[in-house]
Each structure stands twice: as structure tokens, then as C-alpha cells.
Design an enzyme around this catalytic site. Structure first.
Site, PDB file in Angstrom:
ATOM      1  N   ARG A   1       0.859  -1.295  -0.110  1.00 34.93           N
ATOM      2  CA  ARG A   1      -0.080   0.069  -0.026  1.00 34.93           C
ATOM      3  C   ARG A   1       1.053   1.298   0.011  1.00 34.93           C
ATOM      4  NH1 ARG A   1      -5.026   1.326   3.621  1.00 34.93           N
ATOM      5  NH2 ARG A   1      -6.084  -0.280   2.174  1.00 34.93           N
TER       6      ARG A   1
ATOM      7  N   HIS B   1      -7.622   0.907  -6.018  1.00 33.07           N
ATOM      8  CA  HIS B   1      -7.831  -0.017  -4.983  1.00 33.07           C
ATOM      9  C   HIS B   1      -8.461  -1.192  -5.505  1.00 33.07           C
ATOM     10  CE1 HIS B   1      -7.876  -1.353  -1.124  1.00 33.07           C
ATOM     11  NE2 HIS B   1      -8.700  -0.645  -0.318  1.00 33.07           N
TER      12      HIS B   1
ATOM     13  N   GLN C   1     -10.132  -3.682  -3.207  1.00 34.42           N
ATOM     14  CA  GLN C   1     -11.622  -3.322  -2.695  1.00 34.42           C
ATOM     15  C   GLN C   1     -12.667  -3.538  -3.818  1.00 34.42           C
ATOM     16  OE1 GLN C   1     -12.212  -1.613   0.515  1.00 34.42           O
ATOM     17  NE2 GLN C   1     -14.218  -2.282  -0.263  1.00 34.42           N
TER      18      GLN C   1
ATOM     19  N   ASP D   1     -17.609   6.840  -0.665  1.00 33.21           N
ATOM     20  CA  ASP D   1     -16.454   6.765  -0.007  1.00 33.21           C
ATOM     21  C   ASP D   1     -15.843   8.188   0.857  1.00 33.21           C
ATOM     22  OD1 ASP D   1     -13.656   5.980   0.750  1.00 33.21           O
ATOM     23  OD2 ASP D   1     -12.754   6.058  -1.066  1.00 33.21           O
TER      24      ASP D   1
ATOM     25  N   CYS E   1     -16.562   1.598   1.323  1.00 29.64           N
ATOM     26  CA  CYS E   1     -15.530   0.660   1.303  1.00 29.64           C
ATOM     27  C   CYS E   1     -14.857   0.822   2.669  1.00 29.64           C
ATOM     28  CB  CYS E   1     -14.325   1.098   0.682  1.00 29.64           C
ATOM     29  SG  CYS E   1     -13.861   2.697   0.758  1.00 29.64           S
TER      30      CYS E   1
ATOM     31  N   ARG F   1     -13.707  -8.498   2.018  1.00 30.31           N
ATOM     32  CA  ARG F   1     -12.532  -8.323   1.817  1.00 30.31           C
ATOM     33  C   ARG F   1     -11.501  -9.726   2.401  1.00 30.31           C
ATOM     34  NH1 ARG F   1     -10.235  -3.444   1.889  1.00 30.31           N
ATOM     35  NH2 ARG F   1      -8.658  -4.427   0.753  1.00 30.31           N
TER      36      ARG F   1
HETATM   37  N1   CP Z   1     -11.246  -0.270   2.840  1.00 27.89           N
HETATM   38  C1   CP Z   1     -10.146  -0.410   3.112  1.00 27.89           C
HETATM   39  O1   CP Z   1      -9.086  -0.577   2.410  1.00 27.89           O
HETATM   40  O2   CP Z   1      -9.784  -0.285   4.691  1.00 27.89           O
HETATM   41  P1   CP Z   1      -8.341  -0.186   5.230  1.00 27.89           P
HETATM   42  O3   CP Z   1      -7.908   1.386   4.625  1.00 27.89           O
HETATM   43  O4   CP Z   1      -8.502  -0.092   6.544  1.00 27.89           O
HETATM   44  O5   CP Z   1      -7.620  -1.138   4.884  1.00 27.89           O
HETATM   45  N1  NVA Z   2     -10.148   6.685  -0.550  1.00 26.79           N
HETATM   46  C1  NVA Z   2      -9.863   6.159   0.422  1.00 26.79           C
HETATM   47  C2  NVA Z   2      -9.926   4.646   0.693  1.00 26.79           C
HETATM   48  C3  NVA Z   2      -9.851   4.122   1.893  1.00 26.79           C
HETATM   49  C4  NVA Z   2      -9.883   2.635   2.125  1.00 26.79           C
HETATM   50  C5  NVA Z   2      -8.384   6.431   0.688  1.00 26.79           C
HETATM   51  O1  NVA Z   2      -7.630   6.372  -0.184  1.00 26.79           O
HETATM   52  O2  NVA Z   2      -8.059   6.793   1.727  1.00 26.79           O
END
Ligand code: CP
Ligand code: NVA
Length: 309
Positions: A103, A130, A133, A223, A263, A291
Site C-alpha cells: 500500500r 484500489h 476493494q 467513500d 469501503c 475483503r
Molecule cells: N477499505 C480499506 O481498504 O480499508 P483499510 O484502509 O482499513 O485497509
Molecule cells: N479513498 C480512500 C479509501 C480508503 C480505503 C483513501 O484512499 O483513503
């Protein structure tokens, strides 16, 4: 599958197969309380430049259920491109681990890891996309409606990483995708064009009117308005997104069968009301659990010893 970086890299058949594998593993776990140790002795390295609850826990638990193990590596320790280059990290981890999930802020870092790693690399979220997701969300939608093709997903909010991956997943799997966002917060024109070029038959609609989107929705998705890394823009974004909350007023316009997805993490009172999150149309926590099941499918597809690599 060699890596899982972007939905766009995969054919509809590959994505279909991924969903089927995830469903099989979910059923097996539900019925017997365990999964076969398909990844016995394998280790997944998990590199995080940003915080996480769902992604970290789901990948880690998925590895445990499949007989393997995972390593949580914080940015402060790994220092992708501050302590050492991504291409060096990729090769070091490839020598000791069987897969890498990362990530990162910049998407190109995950791409570079995949370029240099000898083991599969999974995008666990970047500023750009993502994909894990989006595929877990396809699983939730299919479980609820029985099939994906022909459904309409209305994404109400920011044209962000999650929206971009959902648009691609919808296109590949036959759903209509409507993005309702304030002016200046839609997906960039070049991204929309790329999706349309790759999926010429896809119905991809953008609008500045959340009501118009809600009226057509089988799935209302939202989101956060302030993604990780955008904290300095928070107040500006809160101002700009007025009128884009998923709340009782918006839901009153949607068909009664419409479901609500998010999400997570959610900011109640901002992009979604508490009542919408907790109400009968919300599948948000089933969505979060999925997930885990989707990650299992993905890990098996990528890392099972007999997997094509
Ligand atoms: N939705 C999601 O990816 O959650 P986290 O950021 O907690 O991993
Ligand atoms: N769009 C959000 C998603 C979190 C899972 C972010 O990137 O913070």
C-alpha cells in the site's frame, strides 16, 4: 495471473475466475470452519506506507487460514525509496517471501515492485487505485443480487482511487457505472477515456447531480471525501462536497431495492449519515468481511504452488 496491480490488466474471465475461487473458499470456511492449507509454508510480505484496518487484517487472516503466514512491514522500517529503492526491496523480499502486498501513496512504486519482484505483487491501495476493494465489492453485489451484469452502481462522491477501480470492475463485469461528483472532483478525462477505449460497450456516465444518479441505482456507493494524503485539503473538500452525502433525502430517491456500500473507514455525518450506515439497505459490514474472502481467492490464484507464473 502474475500480479494484481490494476483491474484493467485482467480479462473478464480472469476476474470471473477470481470471484468463483473466493466464493468456493468462503463456502468452505463457512461450512467447515477451515480452509485447505493451499499456501502451507508460504509468507506474504505486507508493506504499508499508509494506515489500514481491513486490508492488513484481511490479508493476514487469509494467509493464516490458508496455512501460511504474513509479515507486516511499516514504511518507517522499509523506507520504500527513502531507505532503499523499490527495485532493491522487490528483489530482497523475493528471495525470502512468496508474495508481496504493498500500500503506497504513489502508484508507480507498486508498479516498480512488480517489475522487479520474482514473486507476485498485489496492490493493497495506492493514490490511483484500489483493485482488491473493487473485486471484494463485486463479490458482495453478486451475493446480494445473484448476478452482476445489468446492475447499476452509482458512486456518489469523489472520483478517487476506489471510484477508478470500481469503474473498471463494473466495465469488465457488465455493470453500468455512474459517477456523481461535484465539478472538479470527477475522474480525470484521460482515465475515463482509457476505460472507454478498453471497454467500448461499457455504460460509463458522469454527472454533477447525485439525485439523478440515485434514481437509477441498484447500488449506492460512497467513500470518504478526504482520502489518505489529502488531509490538508479537508475543509475545502467538506465545503465542495455539500449535497453529496448519502442520507435519507438521497435514499428516498433511489429504488427501494437499492443497497448501500462504503469501503470504510466512514465519516458519519460527512459522506454518509449514521442512519444510512445502520439502516436495512446497508450491506457495509458484509462488504467489509468480504475483503477476507476475496483476498483468499486472490492469494490462491497468485501463490498456490501450481499457479501459472
Ligand atoms: N477499505 C480499506 O481498504 O480499508 P483499510 O484502509 O482499513 O485497509
Ligand atoms: N479513498 C480512500 C479509501 C480508503 C480505503 C483513501 O484512499 O483513503
Amino acid at each position: 495471473m502474475n500480479d494484481f496491480i490494476s483491474i484493467a490488466d485482467h480479462t473478464p474471465d480472469e476476474l470471473r475466475h477470481l470471484l468463483d475461487t473466493a466464493k468456493t473458499l468462503k463456502n468452505q470456511y463457512r461450512q467447515t470452519g477451515r480452509n485447505d492449507p493451499l499456501l502451507a509454508g508460504q509468507t506474504l510480505a505486507m508493506v504499508f506506507e499508509k494506515p489500514s484496518l481491513r486490508t492488513r487484517v484481511s490479508f493476514s487472516v487469509a494467509m493464516t487460514h490458508l496455512g501460511g503466514t504474513s509479515l507486516y512491514l511499516r514504511h518507517e522500517e522499509v523506507g520504500l525509496e527513502s531507505r532503499e529503492p523499490a527495485r532493491d526491496v522487490a528483489r530482497v523480499l523475493s528471495g525470502m517471501c512468496d508474495g508481496i502486498m504493498a500500500r503506497t501513496f504513489e502508484h508507480r512504486k507498486v508498479v516498480e515492485l512488480a517489475q522487479y519482484a520474482a514473486v507476485p505483487v498485489i496492490n493493497g491501495l495506492t493514490d490511483y487505485s484500489h483493485p482488491c476493494q473493487a473485486m471484494a465489492d463485486m463479490l458482495t453485489i453478486e451475493e446480494h443480487f445473484g448476478q452482476l451484469a445489468g446492475r447499476t452502481l452509482a458512486f456518489i462522491g469523489d472520483g478517487n482511487n476506489v471510484a477508478r477501480s470500481l469503474a473498471a470492475a463494473c466495465g469488465k463485469l457488465g455493470l453500468r457505472f455512474i459517477l456523481a461528483s461535484p465539478p472538479d472532483y470527477s475522474l480525470p478525462v484521460q482515465d475515463l477515456q482509457r476505460i472507454k477505449d478498453q471497454l467500448p460497450h461499457m455504460q460509463l456516465i458522469t454527472t454533477n447531480d447525485p439525485h439523478e444518479a440515485a434514481r437509477q441505482a441498484d447500488i449506492i456507493y460512497t467513500d470518504t471525501w478526504v482520502s489518505m494524503g489529502q488531509e490538508t485539503q479537508k475543509q475545502q473538500r467538506i465545503n465542495d462536497f455539500v449535497g453529496f452525502a448519502v442520507n435519507a433525502e438521497l435514499l428516498a430517491l433511489a429504488p427501494p431495492h437499492a443497497i448501500i456500500l462504503h469501503c470504510l473507514p466512514a465519516y458519519r455525518g460527512m459522506e454518509i449519515s449514521d442512519a444510512a450506515m445502520e439502516g436495512p439497505q446497508s450491506l457495509i459490514f458484509q462488504q467489509a468481511e468480504n475483503r477476507l474472502h476475496l483476498q483468499k481467492g486472490l492469494l490462491v490464484e497468485l501463490m498456490k504452488p501450481s499457479a501459472n507464473r
